[in-house]
Design an enzyme around this catalytic site. Structure first.
Site, PDB file in Angstrom:
ATOM      1  N   ILE A  93      44.095  29.383  27.396  1.00  0.00           N
ATOM      2  CA  ILE A  93      43.098  29.887  26.451  1.00  0.00           C
ATOM      3  C   ILE A  93      42.194  30.915  27.102  1.00  0.00           C
ATOM      4  CG2 ILE A  93      41.140  29.230  24.988  1.00  0.00           C
ATOM      5  CD1 ILE A  93      42.460  26.413  24.822  1.00  0.00           C
TER       6      ILE A  93
ATOM      7  N   PHE B 153      49.859  25.162  25.192  1.00  0.00           N
ATOM      8  CA  PHE B 153      48.685  25.846  25.743  1.00  0.00           C
ATOM      9  C   PHE B 153      47.659  24.828  26.209  1.00  0.00           C
ATOM     10  CE2 PHE B 153      47.567  25.242  21.293  1.00  0.00           C
ATOM     11  CZ  PHE B 153      46.215  24.919  21.332  1.00  0.00           C
ATOM     12  N   CYS B 154      46.775  25.291  27.094  1.00  0.00           N
ATOM     13  CA  CYS B 154      45.687  24.460  27.619  1.00  0.00           C
ATOM     14  C   CYS B 154      44.576  25.408  28.057  1.00  0.00           C
ATOM     15  CB  CYS B 154      46.171  23.580  28.766  1.00  0.00           C
ATOM     16  SG  CYS B 154      46.860  24.507  30.155  1.00  0.00           S
ATOM     17  N   THR B 155      43.664  24.935  28.887  1.00  0.00           N
ATOM     18  CA  THR B 155      42.511  25.753  29.268  1.00  0.00           C
ATOM     19  C   THR B 155      42.927  26.975  30.084  1.00  0.00           C
ATOM     20  OG1 THR B 155      41.171  23.733  29.340  1.00  0.00           O
ATOM     21  CG2 THR B 155      40.233  25.715  30.346  1.00  0.00           C
TER      22      THR B 155
END
Length: 261
Positions: free
Chosen positions: A211, A182-184
């Site tokens: 996210i 996951f990331c932004t």
């Protein structure tokens, strides 16, 4: 009043007219009084924009009229003021730099998991096959320090180009687990998931929309803290409210932070 609509979107798709597209998008964003950053590369497009609702919607409609971007999905949030100081449309080698040319997301994505499913897995403590879930944060260390999922793996990288080396070092730690990167907003974890599958990590998924989409769809369940964002708001809480108004202290120190991903 939260009058400014902020969007983040990306699409891995071959682009062979980058210079022409750049000029067209420059003209369009100027006409619509939008501010933010658009990155264009042979592998695709990455954008962060903010403006009035009508202007942002008009821009997205125009983008989606191009067959290459017809399914462009945007994460949305709101702010009381314009979080960007200027409008940049830039040509890059990659829309997110990994320095690993073999990774070509446009040629095929890694499988993804949506936010409601991930929340359900975290609620029950395993995926639907009974395997433990390993959440892998692919962001830079300073971003992780603002907040991350509870129990997430953090390799303390300082730039995304360090991810391949960190993966080599820690790959065995992921064995026997369902790995969710996951990331932004989804762009880094998409490349990361493809690389992990390439090097033989058996079960890898990417969190669809990152996210920000998780916050939008299920709130802050299993997440501690805030999410750093690449504009003047600095970070967003799980209810998508901004920490800062205007240009953040970090952006004031380093204006280029607004075009990093």
């Amino acid at each position: 009043m939260q009058e400014i609509l902020n969007i983040a979107a990306y699409k891995f798709v071959p682009i062979d007219d980058a210079a022409e597209l750049r000029e067209a998008l420059r003209a369009q964003t100027h006409a619509l009084a939008l501010k933010g950053t658009i990155l264009i590369a042979p592998e695709g497009i990455n954008l962060f924009l903010a403006g009035t609702v009508d202007s942002v919607r008009a821009f997205l409609a125009s983008m989606r009229a191009d067959a290459r971007f017809s399914d462009l999905e945007a994460k949305e949030s709101w702010s009381a003021t314009q979080p960007f100081r200027r409008m940049l449309v830039k040509l890059k080698r990659e829309i997110i730099r990994m320095d690993h040319p073999a990774i070509q997301p446009a040629a095929g994505r890694a499988p993804g998991v949506d936010a409601p499913t991930l929340k359900r897995w975290l609620d029950q403590g395993h995926d639907d096959a009974g395997k433990p879930v390993a959440l892998l944060d692919t962001r830079n260390a300073f971003e992780v320090d603002y907040g991350t999922f509870e129990g997430a793996i953090d390799w303390r990288i300082h730039k995304f180009t360090e991810f391949p080396k960190a993966l080599q070092k820690h790959r065995d730690d992921l064995a026997g687990k369902t790995v969710v990167s996951f990331c932004t907003g989804g762009i880094r974890c998409e490349k990361a998931a493809i690389l992990m599958r390439e090097v033989g990590v058996a079960d890898v998924l990417q969190l669809e929309g990152g996210i920000l989409k998780y916050f939008e769809e299920v709130g802050g369940a299993h997440y501690a803290g805030e999410c750093f964002v690449f504009d003047g708001r600095e970070s967003l809480s799980p209810d998508l409210k901004a920490r800062a108004s205007g240009v953040s202290a970090r952006a004031a120190e380093d204006p280029d932070i607004l075009i990093k991903r």
